[in-house]
Every structure is written in structure tokens, then in C-alpha cells.
Design an enzyme around this catalytic site. Sequence first.
Site, PDB file in Angstrom:
ATOM      1  N   HIS A 372       0.690  -1.428   0.175  1.00 49.20           N
ATOM      2  CA  HIS A 372      -0.049  -0.047   0.008  1.00 49.20           C
ATOM      3  C   HIS A 372       1.015   1.271  -0.037  1.00 49.20           C
ATOM      4  O   HIS A 372       0.336   2.433  -0.445  1.00 49.20           O
ATOM      5  CB  HIS A 372      -0.770  -0.051   1.306  1.00 49.20           C
ATOM      6  CG  HIS A 372      -2.187   0.702   0.891  1.00 49.20           C
ATOM      7  ND1 HIS A 372      -2.297   1.644   0.082  1.00 49.20           N
ATOM      8  CD2 HIS A 372      -3.307   0.735   1.761  1.00 49.20           C
ATOM      9  CE1 HIS A 372      -3.672   2.098  -0.108  1.00 49.20           C
ATOM     10  NE2 HIS A 372      -4.254   1.516   1.070  1.00 49.20           N
ATOM     11  N   ASP A 376      -2.211   2.367  -4.744  1.00 46.17           N
ATOM     12  CA  ASP A 376      -3.695   2.601  -3.860  1.00 46.17           C
ATOM     13  C   ASP A 376      -4.569   1.673  -4.101  1.00 46.17           C
ATOM     14  O   ASP A 376      -4.555   0.764  -4.919  1.00 46.17           O
ATOM     15  CB  ASP A 376      -4.125   3.967  -4.492  1.00 46.17           C
ATOM     16  CG  ASP A 376      -3.154   4.997  -3.881  1.00 46.17           C
ATOM     17  OD1 ASP A 376      -2.551   5.082  -3.175  1.00 46.17           O
ATOM     18  OD2 ASP A 376      -2.823   6.055  -4.910  1.00 46.17           O
TER      19      ASP A 376
END
Length: 401
Positions: A372, A376
Amino acid sequence: MATEIKAPTFPESVADGTIATWHKSAGEAFSRDELIVDIETDKVVIEVVAPEDGTLSKILKDEGDTVLSDEVIGHYDAGAGGSTSAPSTDEESSSGSAEADSSDAILSPAVRKLVAEYEINPDLIQGTGKNGRIVKEDVMAFIENRSNKEAAPAASSKAPSEPVIPQGERFERREPMSRLRAKIANRLVEAQQNMAMLSTFNEVNMKPIMDLRAKYKDEFEKRHDTRLGFMSFFVRASVEALKRFPAVNASIDGNDIIYHSYQDVGVAVSSPRGLVVPVLRNVDNMSLADIENNIRGYGIKARDGKLSIDDMTGGTFTVSNGGVFGSLLSTPIVNPPQTAILGMHKIQDRPMAVNGEVVILPMMYLALSYDHRLIDGKEAVGFLVTIKELLEEPERLLLGL
């Protein structure tokens, strides 16, 4: 004059190795190019073969010992058909002694320890290793079988009214973790500690792909001499999705993001030594047949322990198929420095709503684990939806849609 046997020159990424198996014992003759010893590294097993005919005279590094690049691990005497015994005036006594020495020499240190601990005559054990060598599993099976036989008379002598309780020995077996397994463990822990790892899921209707395979699999195999499996479709779909979402194909190096203009896809393969990930390079230039042939070749090499370090170096993305073992759903761990991995799972019939009706369809859950820090949620979900669309409408793969 004795000649040195050296460990091979390891690549820069490999610091050292471990003696895995001596295939020859001291005093045993060998031929040129015959396998002498296996050296296990963090990534592969390296085979050391004889440069010429000779006789192994001395072993300096036993099984389990750590060796460095180009370190001397043994000596041999050059020459075909080297003699393994000295002349003796008592031929029968000499022969018996040579046989005893030979029997003792073929036992690895681990086997010798077990044999001594349980006071077993090794001549009673049937070896299943190469050239009839006794391996640890043979000793453990012998111990268990002996325990069962000893327990049988004791049980039969009891009165019928008494419960029969097995009297077999209880034992625990301890063995060192293989270097490959240890390396895998360290990398997985490192990935979970250093990444902001997250997983997203979707499901795909496999009926279109299954129908396509059923229609063309015989012709495909006849034309390309390989089976048409599911992996080639998933790898091709992954490549198309990686083009559309380049962050999923990128890697992180410190504070820099490295975007790759190519797609080198690692394919997780199970081997006797653990999970390995050989890499399909420049997959965008491969046909389905090329992908299937390469995966099959890697599978055979993994089974036989023939994968090289180059086979497993690099990779910008990984596809793992836990479905072959029956996994219905999982969260695969990213293989650093990559930033994402696709997990395939078991195909299972499930009731699905299609145009207001309930239809039984062969469905597969897909999982995308990703870092992450770079990817995204929107990109991850879009990537997975793209794969779903390409697989549910395989013509899109051909038309580039």
C-alpha cells in the site's frame, strides 16, 4: 598425487552453501562427469561433478557443513578404476574388512548417529537412497516397524478382557531447516515487517475459459506439444493488466520507485525443497503455448532440483496457484522487491445470480496482495477487475481490449 575438490564459485548474491549429500564415499571410484556431491544454497542445489575419472580419497566437509565459494571440500586420486583396498596375505579377512569399511562409509553422519543411538545393525536396513544408500527415513521406518513387532507379542499375551494398548516407542525427529526453507521464512517475515501489505479480492466465472479449453485442448496439444492449462490465461491476463496499471509492476528501492517497461512474471512452483519462484521473462512476447512450455519446464526442473539461480532471479510480478492444492481463499505474501502478487484458488461450483436467475457456475476467488506504500486501493481493485474481465471474455486477450 591427490587433487582438490572445490566448491563452485558462488554468485555475488550467495554468501555460502551447505553440503547436502555426498554421492560418493571415501575410497569409491567415479567416472568423468559423474555426480559427486550436492551443495545447497539459499536459492538452489548446485551439483559438483567429477572433472575426470578417479577415486575419492578424502572428504573434508561432511554433510551439513557450511562451505564458502571455491573452498576445498575433499580430495581425489586421478585415474580410472582406482583401487580401494590394499593387498593382504589373508584374502578372506581382507575382503571381510573391506566390506565392513564400505558398509560404514556409505552411512551419512545423521544415519550413523541414529544407528548408534538405537543399536541397530545397518545390514538389516534396506536402503532406498541412490545406489542403495541408507537414508534417515529408512532408519526411522525400521525403528517404527521394529517397535510394532515388539508390541505385538505383548498385546497378544494379555487377557481378552483387557484393553490392547500399543507399546511402540515414542520418538521425535529433529533435523535442520533447509537453507531454502530458512531463506523463504526470512523473506516472508521481512515482507510483512517492511511492507504496508493489504489484500483485495474478487471472483471470476471460469466457464468461458473452461469451454475454450474443452473445445481446443486436443488441437492445441497436437499443434504445440503441450497441455493448455489455466496458468497461461492468468499470466497473459496479468501482463495486460500490468500494462494498464504500471505501479503494480513497479518496485521500491529505498525512497525511489522503479517502473519497469517489461513484464517478468514469477510463477510459484512447489518443489520437494519448498516453494520456488522461477521467472518467465518478457512474457509480453510469449504465446500461450510458450508460457505453458516454460511453466512445464520449470516444474520439471524444480522437481529434479535443477533450477539455477538465474531461473529465479528478478521478476516484476508473481502469480501463485494455491488452487491446485485445494485452497479456496488465501492472502498471498508479496515477494520483495516486487509490490504485488496474484493468488489463484480452487474452482468451485456456486449458485450465482445471472440476469435475475440463479445459475450454477464454476467460480474462482482471486486475491491480490499489494504494498500500500506504492499501490492505492483504486489501482489494486482496477487491476483485479481488469483480470476478471479478460478471463470472463477471453476474446479480449486476443483483441487487446
